[in-house]
Design an enzyme around this catalytic site. Structure first.
Site, PDB file in Angstrom:
ATOM      1  N   SER A 160      92.125 -24.034 -22.584  1.00 55.85           N
ATOM      2  CA  SER A 160      93.005 -23.691 -23.705  1.00 55.85           C
ATOM      3  C   SER A 160      94.422 -23.549 -23.171  1.00 55.85           C
ATOM      4  O   SER A 160      94.632 -23.302 -21.972  1.00 55.85           O
ATOM      5  CB  SER A 160      92.554 -22.368 -24.324  1.00 55.85           C
ATOM      6  N   TYR A 186      91.300 -13.296 -21.217  1.00 57.30           N
ATOM      7  CA  TYR A 186      90.983 -14.616 -21.771  1.00 57.30           C
ATOM      8  C   TYR A 186      91.761 -15.701 -21.038  1.00 57.30           C
ATOM      9  O   TYR A 186      91.204 -16.743 -20.662  1.00 57.30           O
ATOM     10  CB  TYR A 186      91.310 -14.646 -23.266  1.00 57.30           C
TER      11      TYR A 186
END
Length: 321
Positions: A160, A186
């Site tokens: 991502s 994350y």
């Protein structure tokens, strides 16, 4: 790194459109998180191109329903429950795949969790790092030989643009000495996902396996289930270039397209490690950006080796590739 590769597709191409250009008859695609969202659409597109499918997911009823839906394509569909927080569950899933006694042509590490409250395994491993990185590393190791048995093996690791939020903090991966921050955790895990592709390319590239990490785009799926109102306000802002962030969102068919391109494109055969986005090779950046490109630290081979050693320490065993 990040050498340009010709692509006939754009960010608006769909997974099915890309899959229509290839014949995957006789191929086997293994997809974690394949029972919902991007994973399910990736599996569907690959099945429509003729691939047999093996999907994994955490919830038995959801996995069974997804397998039934995929079987409507006429392809062979296998399914099993997989909890990436558990090494024992990963091993059981790998055993089920290997029991088919056939090459794995595509291993797509699609499953993940995002911006969760702090949770740990019984051994103290932070949940996002365990689920997104460690579990997939164990699975990659277990299926490495089957990937190398394919005449065009592909390893695809979903990352991502959130990897710009954090490198892997090797001095405190598990937030034992620094305050836990869910986005930093994350981001660290998404950098880890890129480094898995770098490690895989080093070990498996000479064996004919092409290895990629990718940003699928910003898509509203179950991945965002942990977000609260304060998290969602960022999506009403604008990028540094003045573009509304809301304009960057894709639907699921377009979000799954880069996974399908990475797994099937003849132009990518023998390539890697490469970080992809919008069905092209992403720009290599010298400083982090929020919504595009890849940071150099995520492609660093020494960091990839160090990460693999850390994962072996966590799981208390060697992970051969």
């Amino acid at each position: 790194m990040q050498e340009a590769v010709a692509s006939a597709y754009s960010r608006d191409s769909s997974a099915e459109e890309i899959a229509r250009a290839v014949d995957l008859t006789g191929k086997l695609a293994v997809i974690t998180g394949g029972a919902a969202g991007l994973g399910l659409e990736t599996a569907r597109a690959l099945a429509l191109a003729g691939a047999d499918i093996f999907i994994a997911g955490r919830r038995p009823q959801v996995v069974a329903a997804a397998a039934q839906k995929l079987s409507e394509t006429g392809q062979i569909v296998h399914s099993a429950v997989l909890d990436l927080m558990s090494v024992e569950s990963v091993d059981a899933f790998a055993d089920a795949v290997l029991a088919l006694e056939r090459p794995v042509d595509m291993l797509i590490a699609n499953a993940g969790i995002m911006a969760c409250p702090l949770q740990r395994t019984a051994k103290g491993i932070e949940s996002q790092f365990m689920t997104n990185v460690v579990g997939h590393a164990v699975l990659l190791s277990r299926l490495a030989r089957a990937l190398a048995q394919s005449d065009d093996g592909r390893f695809v690791s979903l990352s991502s643009t959130a990897h710009h939020m954090s490198p892997v903090h090797f001095d405190d991966i598990q937030f034992e000495r620094r305050p836990y921050e869910k986005w930093s955790a994350y981001g660290q895990s998404k950098t880890g996902n890129v480094l898995l592709a770098v490690k895989a390319a080093k070990a498996l590239g000479p064996k004919g396996v092409s290895c990629f990490a990718l940003h699928p785009g910003m898509i509203r799926t179950e991945l965002s289930r942990s977000l609260d109102d304060s998290d969602l306000t960022q999506f009403s802002s604008t990028t540094a270039e003045g573009q509304p962030v809301a304009d960057l969102f894709k639907d699921v068919p377009r979000g799954a397209s880069t996974s399908v391109w990475a797994a099937t494109s003849p132009a990518l055969r023998g390539k890697g490690p490469l970080y992809l986005e919008d069905n092209k090779v992403a720009e290599l950046l010298t400083k982090p950006a929020r919504y595009h490109g890849v940071s150099a630290y995520a492609l660093d081979p020494e960091s990839a080796d160090r990460l693999w050693t850390e994962i072996e320490t966590i799981v208390e065993r060697e992970l051969p590739l």
